[in-house]
Design a protein around this motif. Structure first.
Motif, PDB file in Angstrom:
ATOM      1  N   GLU A   1     -14.538 -17.972  -3.289  1.00 11.48           N
ATOM      2  CA  GLU A   1     -15.812 -17.333  -2.993  1.00 11.48           C
ATOM      3  C   GLU A   1     -15.725 -15.817  -3.153  1.00 11.48           C
ATOM      4  O   GLU A   1     -16.738 -15.140  -3.335  1.00 11.48           O
ATOM      5  N   VAL A   2     -14.513 -15.294  -3.050  1.00 11.24           N
ATOM      6  CA  VAL A   2     -14.261 -13.859  -3.157  1.00 11.24           C
ATOM      7  C   VAL A   2     -12.925 -13.664  -3.872  1.00 11.24           C
ATOM      8  O   VAL A   2     -11.999 -14.460  -3.690  1.00 11.24           O
ATOM      9  N   VAL A   3     -12.831 -12.607  -4.670  1.00 11.77           N
ATOM     10  CA  VAL A   3     -11.535 -12.192  -5.222  1.00 11.77           C
ATOM     11  C   VAL A   3     -11.332 -10.724  -4.872  1.00 11.77           C
ATOM     12  O   VAL A   3     -12.205  -9.887  -5.110  1.00 11.77           O
ATOM     13  N   ILE A   4     -10.172 -10.433  -4.289  1.00 13.91           N
ATOM     14  CA  ILE A   4      -9.785  -9.064  -3.941  1.00 13.91           C
ATOM     15  C   ILE A   4      -8.631  -8.643  -4.835  1.00 13.91           C
ATOM     16  O   ILE A   4      -7.618  -9.350  -4.927  1.00 13.91           O
ATOM     17  N   VAL A   5      -8.759  -7.509  -5.501  1.00 15.00           N
ATOM     18  CA  VAL A   5      -7.654  -6.949  -6.263  1.00 15.00           C
ATOM     19  C   VAL A   5      -7.024  -5.830  -5.447  1.00 15.00           C
ATOM     20  O   VAL A   5      -7.715  -4.975  -4.891  1.00 15.00           O
ATOM     21  N   GLY A   6      -5.726  -5.861  -5.329  1.00 12.51           N
ATOM     22  CA  GLY A   6      -5.003  -4.862  -4.551  1.00 12.51           C
ATOM     23  C   GLY A   6      -3.984  -5.556  -3.674  1.00 12.51           C
ATOM     24  O   GLY A   6      -3.948  -6.771  -3.616  1.00 12.51           O
ATOM     25  N   SER A   7      -3.140  -4.797  -3.028  1.00 11.62           N
ATOM     26  CA  SER A   7      -3.056  -3.354  -3.172  1.00 11.62           C
ATOM     27  C   SER A   7      -1.947  -3.036  -4.175  1.00 11.62           C
ATOM     28  O   SER A   7      -1.668  -3.830  -5.064  1.00 11.62           O
ATOM     29  N   ASP A   8      -1.304  -1.893  -3.979  1.00 12.29           N
ATOM     30  CA  ASP A   8      -0.228  -1.427  -4.838  1.00 12.29           C
ATOM     31  C   ASP A   8      -0.789  -0.903  -6.164  1.00 12.29           C
ATOM     32  O   ASP A   8      -1.999  -0.754  -6.319  1.00 12.29           O
ATOM     33  N   GLN A   9       0.088  -0.659  -7.130  1.00  9.74           N
ATOM     34  CA  GLN A   9      -0.306   0.028  -8.362  1.00  9.74           C
ATOM     35  C   GLN A   9      -0.916  -0.939  -9.382  1.00  9.74           C
ATOM     36  O   GLN A   9      -0.530  -0.968 -10.548  1.00  9.74           O
ATOM     37  N   VAL A  10      -1.893  -1.716  -8.946  1.00 10.19           N
ATOM     38  CA  VAL A  10      -2.488  -2.722  -9.815  1.00 10.19           C
ATOM     39  C   VAL A  10      -3.308  -2.108 -10.947  1.00 10.19           C
ATOM     40  O   VAL A  10      -3.552  -2.768 -11.964  1.00 10.19           O
ATOM     41  N   TRP A  11      -3.763  -0.853 -10.790  1.00 15.02           N
ATOM     42  CA  TRP A  11      -4.573  -0.216 -11.829  1.00 15.02           C
ATOM     43  C   TRP A  11      -3.774   0.810 -12.628  1.00 15.02           C
ATOM     44  O   TRP A  11      -4.351   1.608 -13.371  1.00 15.02           O
TER      45      TRP A  11
ATOM     46  N   VAL B   1      -6.101   2.480   4.017  1.00 18.29           N
ATOM     47  CA  VAL B   1      -4.656   2.416   4.210  1.00 18.29           C
ATOM     48  C   VAL B   1      -4.064   1.246   3.435  1.00 18.29           C
ATOM     49  O   VAL B   1      -4.728   0.235   3.199  1.00 18.29           O
ATOM     50  N   ASP B   2      -2.826   1.392   3.052  1.00 15.47           N
ATOM     51  CA  ASP B   2      -2.081   0.301   2.448  1.00 15.47           C
ATOM     52  C   ASP B   2      -2.120  -0.906   3.389  1.00 15.47           C
ATOM     53  O   ASP B   2      -2.081  -0.756   4.612  1.00 15.47           O
ATOM     54  N   PRO B   3      -2.197  -2.129   2.852  1.00 12.77           N
ATOM     55  CA  PRO B   3      -2.281  -3.316   3.720  1.00 12.77           C
ATOM     56  C   PRO B   3      -1.169  -3.417   4.754  1.00 12.77           C
ATOM     57  O   PRO B   3      -1.387  -3.970   5.839  1.00 12.77           O
ATOM     58  N   THR B   4       0.018  -2.900   4.429  1.00 13.15           N
ATOM     59  CA  THR B   4       1.128  -3.005   5.386  1.00 13.15           C
ATOM     60  C   THR B   4       0.791  -2.327   6.705  1.00 13.15           C
ATOM     61  O   THR B   4       1.306  -2.713   7.761  1.00 13.15           O
ATOM     62  N   LEU B   5      -0.103  -1.326   6.669  1.00 10.31           N
ATOM     63  CA  LEU B   5      -0.464  -0.602   7.886  1.00 10.31           C
ATOM     64  C   LEU B   5      -1.569  -1.298   8.675  1.00 10.31           C
ATOM     65  O   LEU B   5      -1.913  -0.863   9.776  1.00 10.31           O
ATOM     66  N   LEU B   6      -2.122  -2.370   8.133  1.00 14.56           N
ATOM     67  CA  LEU B   6      -3.123  -3.138   8.870  1.00 14.56           C
ATOM     68  C   LEU B   6      -2.478  -3.965   9.979  1.00 14.56           C
ATOM     69  O   LEU B   6      -3.119  -4.299  10.974  1.00 14.56           O
ATOM     70  N   LEU B   7      -1.209  -4.299   9.801  1.00 12.11           N
ATOM     71  CA  LEU B   7      -0.477  -5.058  10.813  1.00 12.11           C
ATOM     72  C   LEU B   7       0.285  -4.101  11.717  1.00 12.11           C
ATOM     73  O   LEU B   7       0.567  -2.963  11.354  1.00 12.11           O
ATOM     74  N   ASP B   8       0.644  -4.581  12.901  1.00 14.70           N
ATOM     75  CA  ASP B   8       1.411  -3.776  13.852  1.00 14.70           C
ATOM     76  C   ASP B   8       2.895  -4.072  13.710  1.00 14.70           C
ATOM     77  O   ASP B   8       3.303  -5.079  13.108  1.00 14.70           O
TER      78      ASP B   8
ATOM     79  N   THR C   1      -2.658  -9.368  -7.100  1.00 16.03           N
ATOM     80  CA  THR C   1      -1.795  -8.197  -6.944  1.00 16.03           C
ATOM     81  C   THR C   1      -0.599  -8.375  -7.862  1.00 16.03           C
ATOM     82  O   THR C   1      -0.585  -9.272  -8.712  1.00 16.03           O
ATOM     83  N   HIS C   2       0.411  -7.536  -7.711  1.00 14.51           N
ATOM     84  CA  HIS C   2       1.600  -7.670  -8.539  1.00 14.51           C
ATOM     85  C   HIS C   2       2.310  -8.995  -8.256  1.00 14.51           C
ATOM     86  O   HIS C   2       2.227  -9.513  -7.135  1.00 14.51           O
ATOM     87  N   PRO C   3       3.028  -9.525  -9.245  1.00 19.09           N
ATOM     88  CA  PRO C   3       3.830 -10.723  -8.983  1.00 19.09           C
ATOM     89  C   PRO C   3       4.837 -10.470  -7.862  1.00 19.09           C
ATOM     90  O   PRO C   3       5.343  -9.351  -7.720  1.00 19.09           O
ATOM     91  N   GLN C   4       5.102 -11.484  -7.064  1.00 17.81           N
ATOM     92  CA  GLN C   4       6.037 -11.342  -5.952  1.00 17.81           C
ATOM     93  C   GLN C   4       7.449 -11.585  -6.483  1.00 17.81           C
ATOM     94  O   GLN C   4       7.956 -12.707  -6.455  1.00 17.81           O
ATOM     95  N   ALA C   5       8.067 -10.519  -6.969  1.00 19.87           N
ATOM     96  CA  ALA C   5       9.361 -10.633  -7.642  1.00 19.87           C
ATOM     97  C   ALA C   5      10.483 -10.082  -6.763  1.00 19.87           C
ATOM     98  O   ALA C   5      10.926 -10.745  -5.837  1.00 19.87           O
ATOM     99  N   ILE C   6      10.928  -8.845  -7.018  1.00 21.01           N
ATOM    100  CA  ILE C   6      12.066  -8.313  -6.264  1.00 21.01           C
ATOM    101  C   ILE C   6      11.752  -6.974  -5.606  1.00 21.01           C
ATOM    102  O   ILE C   6      12.662  -6.280  -5.157  1.00 21.01           O
ATOM    103  N   ASN C   7      10.472  -6.612  -5.544  1.00 19.83           N
ATOM    104  CA  ASN C   7      10.100  -5.356  -4.909  1.00 19.83           C
ATOM    105  C   ASN C   7       9.639  -5.642  -3.482  1.00 19.83           C
ATOM    106  O   ASN C   7       8.610  -6.285  -3.273  1.00 19.83           O
ATOM    107  N   TYR C   8      10.405  -5.159  -2.507  1.00 16.47           N
ATOM    108  CA  TYR C   8      10.106  -5.475  -1.108  1.00 16.47           C
ATOM    109  C   TYR C   8       8.729  -4.973  -0.693  1.00 16.47           C
ATOM    110  O   TYR C   8       7.978  -5.684  -0.008  1.00 16.47           O
ATOM    111  N   GLY C   9       8.388  -3.765  -1.111  1.00 18.90           N
ATOM    112  CA  GLY C   9       7.081  -3.222  -0.770  1.00 18.90           C
ATOM    113  C   GLY C   9       5.958  -4.035  -1.383  1.00 18.90           C
ATOM    114  O   GLY C   9       4.940  -4.321  -0.732  1.00 18.90           O
ATOM    115  N   GLY C  10       6.123  -4.428  -2.645  1.00 19.20           N
ATOM    116  CA  GLY C  10       5.112  -5.229  -3.317  1.00 19.20           C
ATOM    117  C   GLY C  10       4.881  -6.563  -2.639  1.00 19.20           C
ATOM    118  O   GLY C  10       3.749  -7.032  -2.511  1.00 19.20           O
TER     119      GLY C  10
END
Length: 342
Positions: A106-116, A194-201, A7-16
């Motif tokens: 064994e698996v690579v997942i791309v996402g989420s956010d504006q990776v494409w 849904v965005d991954p953030t919505l997978l958690l409660d 996914t995007h680098p974990q820099a200064i974007n809270y949502g990312g």
């Protein structure tokens, strides 16, 4: 399973950062071993930064920049280091080709956010379409986004993307617009999740949220665009006697810790934002909010999630209804992950 997350680098974007944290945490809950693939700028760019630092030390004033004097992420990095297991920094295609073997993925997942989103993804070749993953490793996307409503790739790029996506075990995107973009341009049938953030409660986030920082009622303004676009509205609210707490992502100053940002959202009486994830965390914590658009556009992704959950972006939110709708789409998204990883 040993799963790499790109996914995007974990820099200064809270949502990312939090969308990565959410997918990572959900995979842990499912019994997997996730690791975040730390793809960074190519080595030649790092070399230039090193040379520029050396020139500054040797007192070449033209290489002095005020921005470099401020470590905006100093309060954010502890969260990333505490909660995310990550690879070493990877700064070349050669290193990316070795990452699956090096970390026994064994698996690579791309996402989420504006990776494409093309203006971001093109800086890394086709890494964000998983060109580095060998055929022995399963590939899939989860809630990947193109960021914009129009297809940005040229004909040659489109053909390459199509060939890569045809090798996926599952193609999941975040916006309904992205489903159409893939269907119309590469003839790929994608699903919307849904965005991954919505997978958690919300209680999952409450466990990592700072205590209430402001004792009185306040409006929280979280703004990604230019500050000038929102200052007039802030002044208007303050003239009405409202307490306004602001976080401007473009400010050249140290940003608040992730835990404090979550607290500002959780306890706000009202939220004003131009951020997709600002909206999502307003929903997670059941806050009333208003969405404004900044110069970079992309409001379509906010409209898309609001349509999915039956929300009026700038109207009153009936969270009893939203919870019912969210439980359905969340279950569908979790089933996709479970089935794709089985």
């Amino acid at each position: 399973m040993r799963i790499g997350i790109l996914t995007h680098p974990q820099a200064i974007n809270y949502g990312g950062i939090l969308q990565c944290y959410a997918l990572y945490t959900q995979l842990l809950k499912m019994g997997h071993e996730p690791i975040v693939i730390r793809r960074e700028a190519d080595r030649k760019l790092f070399l230039w930064e090193w040379v520029r630092t050396l020139l500054k030390v040797l007192h070449f004033p033209r290489y002095y920049t005020h921005n470099n004097e401020v470590d905006k992420a100093i309060n954010i990095r502890p969260f990333v280091e505490k909660y995310l297991n990550r690879t070493i920094p990877i700064s070349s295609q050669r290193q990316m080709l070795c990452v699956c073997r090096k970390y026994n993925l064994e698996v690579v997942i791309v996402g989420s956010d504006q990776v494409w989103r093309r203006d971001y993804a093109k800086n890394f070749g086709y890494n964000y379409f998983l060109d580095f993953v060998p055929s022995s490793v399963k590939k899939l996307s989860y809630a990947a986004s193109f960021g914009l409503s129009e297809w940005q790739y040229n004909r040659q790029e489109t053909e390459r993307i199509k060939k890569l996506l045809l090798k996926y075990s599952g193609v999941s995107v975040r916006e309904s617009e992205a489903v159409g973009l893939l269907k119309n341009n590469v003839q790929i049938d994608a699903r919307q999740d849904v965005d991954p953030t919505l997978l958690l409660d919300n209680y999952d986030y409450s466990e990592i949220t700072s205590h209430r920082l402001i004792n009185e009622d306040y409006i929280f303004v979280y703004w990604l665009g230019k500050k000038e676009k929102i200052i007039q509205k802030i002044n208007s609210m303050e003239k009405k006697g409202k307490r306004v707490i602001t976080v401007f992502l473009q400010d050249e100053k140290e940003q608040v810790p992730v835990e404090d940002w979550l607290s500002y959202v959780k306890y706000a009486s009202f939220i004003v934002t131009d951020s997709f994830h600002g909206c999502l965390f307003s929903i997670i914590f059941k806050r009333q909010f208003e969405v404004l658009e900044n110069d970079s556009g992309g409001k379509g992704r906010i409209v898309s999630v609001c349509e999915m959950l039956g929300i009026d972006p700038n109207g009153h939110k009936d969270y009893s209804f939203v919870e019912q709708r969210l439980s359905i789409v969340k279950r569908q998204s979790l089933n996709y992950l479970i089935n794709s990883l089985s």
